[in-house]
Design an enzyme around this catalytic site. Structure first.
Site, PDB file in Angstrom:
ATOM      1  N   HIS A  37       0.842  -1.206   0.000  1.00  0.00           N
ATOM      2  CA  HIS A  37       0.000   0.000   0.000  1.00  0.00           C
ATOM      3  C   HIS A  37       0.876   1.254   0.000  1.00  0.00           C
ATOM      4  O   HIS A  37       0.610   2.207  -0.733  1.00  0.00           O
ATOM      5  CB  HIS A  37      -0.876   0.037   1.262  1.00  0.00           C
ATOM      6  CG  HIS A  37      -1.864  -1.081   1.372  1.00  0.00           C
ATOM      7  ND1 HIS A  37      -1.773  -2.057   2.335  1.00  0.00           N
ATOM      8  CD2 HIS A  37      -2.972  -1.385   0.643  1.00  0.00           C
ATOM      9  CE1 HIS A  37      -2.790  -2.908   2.212  1.00  0.00           C
ATOM     10  NE2 HIS A  37      -3.524  -2.531   1.183  1.00  0.00           N
ATOM     11  N   GLN A 148      -0.408  -4.076  -9.187  1.00  0.00           N
ATOM     12  CA  GLN A 148      -0.350  -5.239 -10.091  1.00  0.00           C
ATOM     13  C   GLN A 148      -0.683  -6.526  -9.340  1.00  0.00           C
ATOM     14  O   GLN A 148      -1.068  -7.521  -9.929  1.00  0.00           O
ATOM     15  CB  GLN A 148       1.053  -5.308 -10.724  1.00  0.00           C
ATOM     16  CG  GLN A 148       1.320  -6.497 -11.623  1.00  0.00           C
ATOM     17  CD  GLN A 148       0.397  -6.536 -12.835  1.00  0.00           C
ATOM     18  OE1 GLN A 148      -0.084  -5.504 -13.292  1.00  0.00           O
ATOM     19  NE2 GLN A 148       0.141  -7.734 -13.347  1.00  0.00           N
ATOM     20  N   VAL A 176       4.852  -5.647  -4.524  1.00  0.00           N
ATOM     21  CA  VAL A 176       5.860  -5.610  -3.463  1.00  0.00           C
ATOM     22  C   VAL A 176       5.805  -6.948  -2.733  1.00  0.00           C
ATOM     23  O   VAL A 176       4.723  -7.425  -2.367  1.00  0.00           O
ATOM     24  CB  VAL A 176       5.598  -4.448  -2.483  1.00  0.00           C
ATOM     25  CG1 VAL A 176       6.609  -4.462  -1.344  1.00  0.00           C
ATOM     26  CG2 VAL A 176       5.639  -3.115  -3.226  1.00  0.00           C
TER      27      VAL A 176
HETATM   28  P1  AMP Z   1      -6.271  -3.893  -0.751  1.00  0.00           P
HETATM   29  O1  AMP Z   1      -6.207  -3.068   0.494  1.00  0.00           O
HETATM   30  O2  AMP Z   1      -5.787  -5.290  -0.588  1.00  0.00           O
HETATM   31  O3  AMP Z   1      -7.621  -3.801  -1.432  1.00  0.00           O
HETATM   32  O4  AMP Z   1      -5.251  -3.239  -1.778  1.00  0.00           O
HETATM   33  C1  AMP Z   1      -5.311  -1.870  -2.091  1.00  0.00           C
HETATM   34  C2  AMP Z   1      -4.415  -1.614  -3.281  1.00  0.00           C
HETATM   35  O5  AMP Z   1      -3.081  -1.988  -2.966  1.00  0.00           O
HETATM   36  C3  AMP Z   1      -4.824  -2.420  -4.528  1.00  0.00           C
HETATM   37  O6  AMP Z   1      -4.668  -1.616  -5.686  1.00  0.00           O
HETATM   38  C4  AMP Z   1      -3.832  -3.566  -4.503  1.00  0.00           C
HETATM   39  O7  AMP Z   1      -3.577  -4.110  -5.781  1.00  0.00           O
HETATM   40  C5  AMP Z   1      -2.600  -2.883  -3.951  1.00  0.00           C
HETATM   41  N1  AMP Z   1      -1.701  -3.881  -3.365  1.00  0.00           N
HETATM   42  C6  AMP Z   1      -2.024  -4.813  -2.436  1.00  0.00           C
HETATM   43  N2  AMP Z   1      -0.960  -5.594  -2.166  1.00  0.00           N
HETATM   44  C7  AMP Z   1       0.054  -5.143  -2.951  1.00  0.00           C
HETATM   45  C8  AMP Z   1       1.409  -5.546  -3.144  1.00  0.00           C
HETATM   46  N3  AMP Z   1       1.946  -6.569  -2.483  1.00  0.00           N
HETATM   47  N4  AMP Z   1       2.158  -4.853  -4.041  1.00  0.00           N
HETATM   48  C9  AMP Z   1       1.619  -3.815  -4.727  1.00  0.00           C
HETATM   49  N5  AMP Z   1       0.351  -3.381  -4.587  1.00  0.00           N
HETATM   50  C10 AMP Z   1      -0.423  -4.044  -3.714  1.00  0.00           C
END
Ligand code: AMP
Length: 283
Positions: A37, A148, A176
């Site tokens: 994030h 991604q 990440v």
């Molecule tokens: P979430 O809180 O899981 O809905 O994720 C919020 C945003 O962070 C979304 O656009 C996800 O794709 C991104 N995101 C979650 N985990 C990762 C990661 N490990 N690397 C890059 N972006 C991430």
């Protein structure tokens, strides 16, 4: 950092920022922040004047059998991390604020949402596109950043933005990972010690696929069968899907050809925890 909880205040503040000719970047999240994030925030800061990060665990994207109630939450920690990364506004609406009683309007992107994750989570993307469309309408950003990590989500949002003429630039940030390769995810906290070790099999299977392709393998059936063999060697792992598809249309490949842009993606349940991961390869 300003914290906003109501749609009305968020709309008013966003309008004021626009009047000042400043560029707004939105980063939608479900909170429980990790480096993934925070990397989105850092990219946002290079692309806009004002970063609005949203935290909303969106009930509409969880099926009744899924983990909405147990989804990890820690708002106080999220506030500290957001502030330390330079988030300007943290928008944390309640469920009633986003879906008032008698809410009836949903956004659906066809076809792209019917494969991969959509096959296993039939109402998931309808929930995602609806909440993201609402956040776009409330905040009126110039730029939005997605990860991604959720490859299909990124493709679906890009399509919605084109189809509905939002005129918002969508940037996709790289995955990440933990130092051992596991893609960071808020859901990783569900894993016990054995499962945490076995969860590495997702990343390792993607590496295996890459290795096979680099060594000339072009049959997707063969690549998927090697990945399956590796993953099922772990007792806690159950595969939902492994896909080798076009990175824009998500159409599955049978065989790979030079210049194909390929998304290899998978969803695997490690014990009770469902994990996803992917990699992009140009042949
Ligand atoms: P979430 O809180 O899981 O809905 O994720 C919020 C945003 O962070 C979304 O656009 C996800 O794709 C991104 N995101 C979650 N985990 C990762 C990661 N490990 N690397 C890059 N972006 C991430």
């Amino acid at each position: 950092m300003r914290i906003i909880a109501t749609v009305e205040e968020m709309q008013q503040v966003a309008n004021e920022i626009r009047l000042q000719q400043k560029k707004i970047c939105i980063i939608p999240t479900m909170g429980y922040f990790h480096e993934g994030h925070l990397s989105l925030v850092r990219i946002g800061k290079q692309n806009a004047d004002i970063i609005v990060t949203t935290i909303f665990v969106n009930p509409a994207q969880f099926a009744p059998s899924e983990d909405f109630n147990n989804y990890p939450r820690n708002i106080e920690r999220d506030k500290r991390l957001a502030e330390s990364c330079g988030v300007d506004i943290l928008f944390i609406p309640s469920v009633d604020e986003i879906y008032p009683r008698d809410y009836k309007t949903f956004i659906e992107v066809e076809q792209l949402t019917e494969v991969l994750e959509g096959k296993f989570r039939s109402t998931h993307f309808r929930g995602v596109t609806t909440v993201v469309a609402k956040l776009f309408n409330i905040i009126k950003p110039h730029v939005a950043i997605f990860g991604q990590k959720d490859a299909q989500q990124a493709i679906v949002i890009k399509k919605m933005v084109r189809d509905l003429n939002y005129g918002i630039d969508i940037a996709i940030a790289p995955i990440v990972r933990e130092s051992d390769g596991l893609a960071m995810s808020s859901r990783n906290v569900y894993l016990n010690i054995t499962e945490r070790t076995e969860s590495l099999i997702l990343f390792q299977s993607l590496q295996l696929a890459k290795h096979l392709i680099e060594n000339g393998e072009r049959s997707c059936t063969k690549i998927i069968s090697e990945m399956t063999k590796l993953i099922t060697s772990k007792p806690s792992a159950k595969i939902d899907y492994i896909s080798i598809a076009d990175s824009e249309t998500l159409k599955e490949y049978l065989a790979l050809h030079s210049a194909d842009r390929v998304l290899i993606s998978l969803a695997v349940r490690i014990g009770k925890t469902r994990l996803i991961d992917n990699t992009l390869i140009t042949i």
